[in-house]
Write an enzyme that holds these catalytic residues in place. Sequence first.
Site, mmCIF file in Angstrom:
data_model
loop_
_atom_site.group_PDB
_atom_site.id
_atom_site.type_symbol
_atom_site.label_atom_id
_atom_site.label_comp_id
_atom_site.label_asym_id
_atom_site.label_seq_id
_atom_site.Cartn_x
_atom_site.Cartn_y
_atom_site.Cartn_z
ATOM 1 N N GLU A 35 0.827 -1.208 -0.190
ATOM 2 C CA GLU A 35 -0.095 -0.055 0.002
ATOM 3 C C GLU A 35 0.812 1.167 0.008
ATOM 4 O O GLU A 35 1.756 1.382 0.939
ATOM 5 C CB GLU A 35 -0.978 -0.295 1.435
ATOM 6 C CG GLU A 35 -1.644 1.301 1.395
ATOM 7 C CD GLU A 35 -2.721 1.332 2.655
ATOM 8 O OE1 GLU A 35 -2.798 0.116 3.344
ATOM 9 O OE2 GLU A 35 -3.224 2.200 2.900
ATOM 10 N N ASN A 55 0.940 11.615 1.270
ATOM 11 C CA ASN A 55 0.260 12.661 2.081
ATOM 12 C C ASN A 55 0.397 13.944 1.530
ATOM 13 O O ASN A 55 1.377 14.452 1.052
ATOM 14 C CB ASN A 55 1.074 12.638 3.633
ATOM 15 C CG ASN A 55 0.991 11.244 4.475
ATOM 16 O OD1 ASN A 55 -0.121 11.206 4.791
ATOM 17 N ND2 ASN A 55 2.153 10.711 4.576
ATOM 18 N N GLU A 103 15.260 -5.551 -3.520
ATOM 19 C CA GLU A 103 16.056 -6.476 -3.993
ATOM 20 C C GLU A 103 15.315 -7.651 -5.109
ATOM 21 O O GLU A 103 14.336 -8.163 -4.528
ATOM 22 C CB GLU A 103 16.631 -7.161 -2.806
ATOM 23 C CG GLU A 103 17.686 -8.312 -3.124
ATOM 24 C CD GLU A 103 17.917 -9.262 -2.017
ATOM 25 O OE1 GLU A 103 17.142 -9.553 -0.890
ATOM 26 O OE2 GLU A 103 19.392 -9.468 -1.699
HETATM 27 C C1 LIG Z 1 19.560 -13.246 1.217
HETATM 28 C C2 LIG Z 1 19.233 -11.798 0.696
HETATM 29 O O1 LIG Z 1 17.737 -11.821 0.702
HETATM 30 C C3 LIG Z 1 19.767 -10.662 0.944
HETATM 31 O O2 LIG Z 1 19.128 -9.686 1.028
HETATM 32 S S1 LIG Z 1 21.723 -10.875 1.227
HETATM 33 C C4 LIG Z 1 21.996 -9.249 0.410
HETATM 34 C C5 LIG Z 1 23.291 -8.796 0.978
HETATM 35 N N1 LIG Z 1 22.937 -8.361 2.355
HETATM 36 C C6 LIG Z 1 24.074 -7.783 3.037
HETATM 37 O O3 LIG Z 1 25.070 -7.598 2.621
HETATM 38 C C7 LIG Z 1 23.411 -7.258 4.603
HETATM 39 C C8 LIG Z 1 24.532 -6.374 5.144
HETATM 40 C C9 LIG Z 1 24.742 -4.903 4.626
HETATM 41 N N2 LIG Z 1 25.803 -4.589 5.229
HETATM 42 C C10 LIG Z 1 23.437 -4.490 4.889
HETATM 43 O O4 LIG Z 1 23.187 -3.873 6.169
HETATM 44 O O5 LIG Z 1 22.392 -4.420 4.143
HETATM 45 C C11 LIG Z 1 23.806 -7.657 0.148
HETATM 46 O O6 LIG Z 1 23.214 -6.667 -0.058
HETATM 47 N N3 LIG Z 1 24.668 -7.833 -0.838
HETATM 48 C C12 LIG Z 1 25.229 -6.782 -1.652
HETATM 49 C C13 LIG Z 1 25.606 -7.544 -2.942
HETATM 50 O O7 LIG Z 1 26.183 -6.901 -3.690
HETATM 51 O O8 LIG Z 1 25.834 -8.973 -2.997
HETATM 52 ZN ZN LIG Z 2 17.146 -9.839 1.040
#
Ligand SMILES: C[C@@H](O)C(=O)SC[C@H](NC(=O)CC[C@H](N)C(=O)O)C(=O)NCC(=O)O
Ligand SMILES: [Zn+2]
Length: 318
Positions: A110, A114, A176
């Site tokens: 959703e 505002n 993502e």
């Molecule tokens: C499992 C999948 O859904 C993820 O989101 S892991 C992706 C990964 N996450 C992180 O690095 C978390 C730590 C980071 N410091 C944060 O706080 O977001 C990620 O973002 N990887 C980046 C890449 O380029 O692979």
């Molecule tokens: Zn994720």
Amino acid sequence: MFGQWCHRCNHLGSEILSCLRKIGAEDQLEQQETQHKQVLLHTRKCFRVGQKGQETDAPCCLPCWGLGQDNKIYTECLGMKLLRKRDIPEERYTNAFLGYGPEDSHFVIELTYNYGVDKYDIGSGFGHFGIAVEDVAKTVELIKAKGGKVTREPGPVKGGKTVIAFIEDPDGYKFELLERGPTPEPLCQVMLRVGDLDRAIEFYEKAFGMELLRRRDNPEYKYTIAMMGYGPEDKSVVMEFTYNYGVTEYDKGNAYAQIAIGTDDVYRTAEAIKLCGGKITREPGPLPGINTKITACLDPDGWKTVFVDNIDFLKELE
Ligand SMILES: C[C@@H](O)C(=O)SC[C@H](NC(=O)CC[C@H](N)C(=O)O)C(=O)NCC(=O)O
Ligand SMILES: [Zn+2]
């Protein structure tokens, strides 16, 4: 921004009972067990994401501006459907509900505009929404062609194998893209950063009856994630809690504020949350005017959750 996820589940009752047993509330246990047999049979969870705003009773939504522009990103690029839109001039906001299926069976988003507000601070604690797509590279090409913002090109996640990419919507909310086969729930993650992963896992297990679906430590990149929810990670929306080594505090900004979970009894839910150490921020009861029963609480990191009565919620959809 609301997303709603409905999932038949019977975790909550058993977790509440374990809370009661822990504190030796034997007398309450008798009563709760009787009641929980009713709750267990038809407890259904609706999972929503909401926004921080003035503490109104009416569930509010993550704010965004230019709904039309946001709709385009969600519909033309991410393949969501515009499910409904409502303008509430007396409250000076407009909502749009978008998702991959109807609100009574899918996690939907959703968006809220505002009136007159076109900028929000998302803060550093909110991470991303996860969208499962069958071809990340193709989706990214489409997003680029439509003028969308790609902040991380397609490729295996650092330290893993899953092909991901990151995009941002016009308001700066991160999405993502995760490469995955066909799934009933493409809107598959809400990622929040937490200051103590074990504390978060225990709270969401004991107070909300969620299951720890997966935990992955990534020492090379100094973070650990825990996937929690009410159903399998590849078929339902999950919470993705991220702990960055040594980081215990985050700025929550003025946008993201709450996740809501549906329940058959907000009163018993509030009791269970109190018994498990959660802080109730809105006592259980009907919302003025629409009479939907809700309660709200804060988790140990200060992330807010609203619980909504399942039957009242379905009435709202009628
Ligand atoms: C499992 C999948 O859904 C993820 O989101 S892991 C992706 C990964 N996450 C992180 O690095 C978390 C730590 C980071 N410091 C944060 O706080 O977001 C990620 O973002 N990887 C980046 C890449 O380029 O692979
Ligand atoms: Zn994720």
